[in-house]
Design an enzyme around this catalytic site. Structure first.
Site, PDB file in Angstrom:
ATOM      1  N   HIS A  70     -16.270  13.717   4.968  1.00 28.53           N
ATOM      2  CA  HIS A  70     -15.378  14.969   5.450  1.00 28.53           C
ATOM      3  C   HIS A  70     -15.718  15.432   6.794  1.00 28.53           C
ATOM      4  CE1 HIS A  70     -14.015  19.239   4.962  1.00 28.53           C
ATOM      5  NE2 HIS A  70     -13.310  18.525   4.074  1.00 28.53           N
ATOM      6  N   PHE A  71     -15.209  15.039   7.830  1.00 29.63           N
ATOM      7  CA  PHE A  71     -14.367  13.945   7.897  1.00 29.63           C
ATOM      8  C   PHE A  71     -15.044  12.799   8.853  1.00 29.63           C
ATOM      9  CE2 PHE A  71     -11.867  17.913   7.545  1.00 29.63           C
ATOM     10  CZ  PHE A  71     -11.005  17.656   6.649  1.00 29.63           C
TER      11      PHE A  71
END
EC number: 4.2.1.59
Length: 171
Positions: A70-71
């Site tokens: 993420h991410f």
């Protein structure tokens, strides 16, 4: 375990295994969903509303599981994990004061995100202020909370609600 005012990582893991408040009662999630490393202070009085408070900390490390996904190439702690930590803490508080049943998040009135947690940060501090505690057939805590990253408030949640249920069959 006797009621204390702070808890270590190992003691939080005991709670996650169901060994702290007794079978069928409040538990914390196990890692990696356990979102704090220690409870530095918990009390049934004090806080902004004089109904109780709890303070916990998470050591931020680049290897925390969520930074890898993420991410990709833009690692940031998901805001929902900070919110979940707040619910976890309210549930712990209800078990700590003697409430019976399994914890479930019941909602939140308002959430504001004003910053982010990145791999280079050092410390997340959660502060929960209980507004109302119901200890009858219904066991529920209502609280306001803040999350700090390296001393700066970045998340706020008002009217967090957590209940303890002796049966979750109809939940």
């Amino acid at each position: 375990m006797s009621r204390r005012n702070s808890y270590t990582w190992d003691e939080l893991l005991q709670c996650a295994r169901g060994e702290m408040f007794g079978p069928g009662n409040a538990q914390l999630p196990a890692p990696p969903m356990l979102m704090f490393d220690r409870i530095t202070h918990i009390d049934s009085v004090g806080g902004a509303f004089d109904k109780g408070m709890i303070v916990a900390e998470l050591d931020v490390k680049p290897e925390l599981w969520f930074f890898d996904c993420h991410f990709i190439s833009d690692p940031v702690m998901p805001g929902c994990l900070g919110l979940d930590a707040m619910w976890q803490m309210v549930g712990f508080y209800l078990g700590w004061i003697g409430g019976k049943g399994r914890g479930r998040a019941l909602g939140v009135g308002e959430v504001k995100f004003r910053g982010q947690v990145l791999p280079h940060n050092r410390l997340v501090t959660y502060r929960i202020n209980l507004k109302r505690v119901i200890l009858r057939k219904l066991v529920m805590g209502i609280a306001d909370a803040e999350m700090e990253c390296d001393g700066k408030v970045i998340y706020e949640a008002n009217d967090l609600r957590v209940g303890l249920f002796t049966s979750t069959d109809d939940f």
